[in-house]
Design a protein around this motif. Structure first.
Motif, PDB file in Angstrom:
ATOM      1  N   PHE A  88       0.671  -1.112  -0.048  1.00 41.57           N
ATOM      2  CA  PHE A  88       0.026   0.059  -0.006  1.00 41.57           C
ATOM      3  C   PHE A  88       0.926   1.123   0.077  1.00 41.57           C
ATOM      4  N   LEU A  89       1.869   1.313   0.856  1.00 36.00           N
ATOM      5  CA  LEU A  89       2.843   2.430   0.900  1.00 36.00           C
ATOM      6  C   LEU A  89       3.311   2.525  -0.498  1.00 36.00           C
ATOM      7  N   THR A  90       3.639   1.501  -1.113  1.00 32.30           N
ATOM      8  CA  THR A  90       4.352   1.457  -2.412  1.00 32.30           C
ATOM      9  C   THR A  90       3.540   2.120  -3.447  1.00 32.30           C
ATOM     10  N   LYS A  91       2.065   1.684  -3.478  1.00 34.65           N
ATOM     11  CA  LYS A  91       1.188   2.262  -4.182  1.00 34.65           C
ATOM     12  C   LYS A  91       0.970   3.896  -4.101  1.00 34.65           C
ATOM     13  N   GLU A  92       1.139   4.257  -2.890  1.00 31.34           N
ATOM     14  CA  GLU A  92       0.826   5.654  -2.544  1.00 31.34           C
ATOM     15  C   GLU A  92       1.949   6.411  -3.346  1.00 31.34           C
ATOM     16  N   ALA A  97       3.565  10.351  -7.593  1.00 27.42           N
ATOM     17  CA  ALA A  97       4.734  10.795  -8.640  1.00 27.42           C
ATOM     18  C   ALA A  97       4.197  10.664  -9.959  1.00 27.42           C
ATOM     19  N   GLY A  98       3.063  10.213 -10.038  1.00 27.44           N
ATOM     20  CA  GLY A  98       2.346  10.118 -11.281  1.00 27.44           C
ATOM     21  C   GLY A  98       2.520   8.752 -11.995  1.00 27.44           C
ATOM     22  N   VAL A  99       3.067   7.701 -11.275  1.00 27.75           N
ATOM     23  CA  VAL A  99       3.357   6.500 -12.102  1.00 27.75           C
ATOM     24  C   VAL A  99       2.296   5.626 -12.131  1.00 27.75           C
ATOM     25  N   LYS A 280      10.285   1.426 -20.259  1.00 25.88           N
ATOM     26  CA  LYS A 280      11.423   1.620 -19.357  1.00 25.88           C
ATOM     27  C   LYS A 280      11.403   2.796 -18.749  1.00 25.88           C
ATOM     28  N   LYS A 281      10.620   3.828 -19.310  1.00 23.59           N
ATOM     29  CA  LYS A 281      10.681   5.212 -18.521  1.00 23.59           C
ATOM     30  C   LYS A 281       9.532   4.807 -17.097  1.00 23.59           C
ATOM     31  N   ILE A 282       8.722   3.982 -17.376  1.00 23.65           N
ATOM     32  CA  ILE A 282       7.720   3.757 -16.280  1.00 23.65           C
ATOM     33  C   ILE A 282       8.505   3.048 -15.193  1.00 23.65           C
ATOM     34  N   ASP A 285      11.010   5.697 -13.812  1.00 24.07           N
ATOM     35  CA  ASP A 285      10.188   6.601 -12.845  1.00 24.07           C
ATOM     36  C   ASP A 285       9.705   6.040 -11.510  1.00 24.07           C
ATOM     37  N   GLY A 286       9.104   4.955 -11.588  1.00 18.65           N
ATOM     38  CA  GLY A 286       8.898   4.014 -10.223  1.00 18.65           C
ATOM     39  C   GLY A 286       9.981   4.057  -9.321  1.00 18.65           C
ATOM     40  N   THR A 287      11.198   3.563  -9.869  1.00 27.67           N
ATOM     41  CA  THR A 287      12.264   3.745  -8.864  1.00 27.67           C
ATOM     42  C   THR A 287      12.491   4.823  -8.268  1.00 27.67           C
ATOM     43  N   LYS A 288      12.597   6.049  -9.167  1.00 23.15           N
ATOM     44  CA  LYS A 288      12.823   7.365  -8.540  1.00 23.15           C
ATOM     45  C   LYS A 288      11.730   7.888  -7.676  1.00 23.15           C
TER      46      LYS A 288
END
Length: 532
Positions: A88-92, A97-99, A280-282, A285-288
């Motif tokens: 859930f925290l990951t999702k938040e 971040a708009g991912v 790749k960008k998704i 961006d998810g990592t960032k």
């Protein structure tokens, strides 16, 4: 999907011992890569309240040290770990971040089943139900199409598996990808295909599963990741009109799971070279989006038709085995990328072809006779190697023991083993090329009881374990007997698993689930009081 022969990276062929298979692959291959570059390598255990054996390792130069847990190094922060450990925290964090992520909601331990069921009805089917803090796909139910199936899944997750905190979210159709990002660069991408078997027109699904599991044992990553016959498997088969005793047609592919975790029998197909820039960008961006996350494994559901994707999970310790040993496609050398990131000054150092005895390193740690083991440094300089075939009266006359002593006196690595025609194969390696070439004369000399008639030489470019060993080759009869013993053990294991499954699916077991949950809570509370 049929499993191809294992496609090994050349520097890992024969260099991954059985003790490094499965869950230890990430640890072993990263440690090996650093050690081969001349970094100081140390394995150690850490204390924990449960007194479980937890092995970690460190790599260091003269001026700095980095500590690792599997593929997670100390450049990834504890905050990043805490976020990724909670779905859930990951999702938040991703949503802020708009991912892109699937729509859904978290429900705490205190939430009543009725409230969760009402939300499921409101959100609409198909749905996904999963625990917030389970790993390896455990307790994940995907593509739930009815409220009855949802209720069964909810009861199973909360009261059978004891994961009371859950997430309910929209099911997104598509292929599941695992994308590994190191230092904001995509270094590996897999399509993780859910567990399946392909019919041959004669075997039952149960037999096909057994045969596929046997083939998986030859893959260092999949050896212990068998397709398990459990409730999700039998329910999916039933929904598709099959049972474990059904006989699929020739070439007919039978899905066994909807979730595609490799740990539950999934297959890995490398797609790194064809992954689109948008996907790749998704992943990047998810990592960032997660503070302190430097090496990640992003699980994505991808719609190949419109080239879109959503992230369903982020991992701080991505397993590298599926990338190193994919079922199909090109293997990816992610351990190299990780060491390049942590120790960029070693990028241009030529890796050694030697590898260390992982079993002898782990044994004192596992036996708890040592809490730290430092690996002897690798020989500096280029390694030269040759293979010699020695013919004559050389078997059973002490020749191999004698040749081992000669090799060790010259600080050489390698092995000796009998060949069925009565000759002996000897491989030696070291940093002195002349000494390696001159070892042919040593082989010709032989010990007093031997009579060497001929020595031929061949090039050798495969990895070798440090030290010198005498390998024993098993006879055909011994191998056949071991295979028969293994089949018998699998039959017995299947019987007991089936019996256990019958008990767990009985009416009595289901009706007592809430009581067992309360008892487990009381036990955990008492245990926590003892620890404090």
């Amino acid at each position: 999907m049929e499993i191809n022969d294992v496609n090994w990276l050349p520097h890992l062929k024969n260099a991954v011992p059985i003790t490094g298979f499965g869950k230890k692959l990430s640890m072993y291959t990263i440690a090996l890569e650093g050690w081969r570059r001349g970094l100081k390598l140390k394995f150690y255990t850490i204390d924990n309240p449960e007194n479980k054996l937890k092995i970690r390792y460190s790599l260091s130069t003269e001026d700095r040290e980095h500590k690792f847990e599997s593929s997670k190094g100390d450049k990834t922060t504890e905050l990043a770990y805490e976020i990724c450990d909670n779905k859930f925290l990951t999702k938040e964090y991703l949503s802020k971040a708009g991912v892109p992520t699937p729509e859904g909601k978290r429900f705490s331990e205190e939430t009543q089943d009725e409230e969760i069921i009402n939300y499921a009805n409101t959100l609409g089917f198909p749905l996904v139900l999963k625990p917030t803090n389970a790993n390896g796909g455990k307790g994940v139910f995907s593509d739930i199409h009815s409220i009855e199936s949802f209720k069964d899944a909810l009861n199973y997750v909360r009261y059978e598996l004891n994961y009371m905190e859950v997430i309910v979210e929209t099911y997104v159709a598509g292929n599941e990808y695992r994308v590994v990002v190191v230092d904001n660069k995509v270094v590996g991408a897999l399509n993780r295909v859910p567990a399946n078997v392909t019919g041959n027109g004669t075997d039952t699904i149960r037999q096909l599963i057994r045969k596929k599991n046997s083939v998986r044992k030859g893959n260092p990553h999949l050896k212990s990741r068998n397709i398990k016959i459990d409730k999700p498997v039998t329910e999916l088969l039933k929904a598709n009109g099959y049972s474990l005793d059904s006989i699929p047609k020739e070439g007919e592919e039978i899905p066994l799971r909807l979730t595609s975790n490799l740990s539950t029998g999934g297959d890995s197909v490398d797609l790194t070279d064809v992954l689109s820039p948008e996907l790749k960008k998704i992943a990047i961006d998810g990592t960032k989006a997660i503070p302190g996350l430097t090496v990640s494994g992003m699980d994505m559901i991808v719609n190949d038709k419109n080239n879109s994707g959503v992230i369903i999970e982020a991992n701080t310790r991505p397993g590298l085995g599926g990338h190193l040993f994919p079922v199909q496609g090109k293997p990816r050398d992610i351990p190299k990328d990780i060491i390049d990131f942590y120790f960029p000054e070693t990028k241009n150092i030529k890796r050694s072809s030697l590898y260390f005895d992982f079993n002898s390193i782990l044994e004192p740690l596992q036996n708890r006779t040592a809490d730290t083991v430092e690996v002897s440094p690798v020989s500096q300089g280029e390694i030269f190697a040759k293979k010699y075939i020695v013919s004559g009266k050389v078997q059973n006359v002490g020749y191999k023991v004698w040749i081992k002593r000669q090799a060790l006196l010259r600080r050489m690595h390698g092995f000796a083993e009998d060949i069925e025609d009565g000759s002996i194969s000897i491989v030696v390696a070291g940093t002195d090329e002349n000494a390696i070439n001159e070892f042919k004369n040593v082989c010709l000399e032989g010990n007093p009881k031997s009579e060497v008639s001929n020595v031929t030489e061949e090039p050798w470019d495969a990895p070798l374990k440090i030290g010198f060993e005498i390998n024993k080759k098993r006879s055909t009869e011994e191998i056949e007997q071991l295979e028969l013993d293994n089949i018998q053990m699998e039959k017995e294991l299947h019987f007991y698993k089936k019996r256990y499954g019958q008990i767990k699916t009985s009416r009595f077991w289901r009706s007592t689930a809430p009581f067992r949950y309360v008892i487990d809570k009381v036990k955990n509370f008492i245990r926590s009081l003892k620890i404090t």
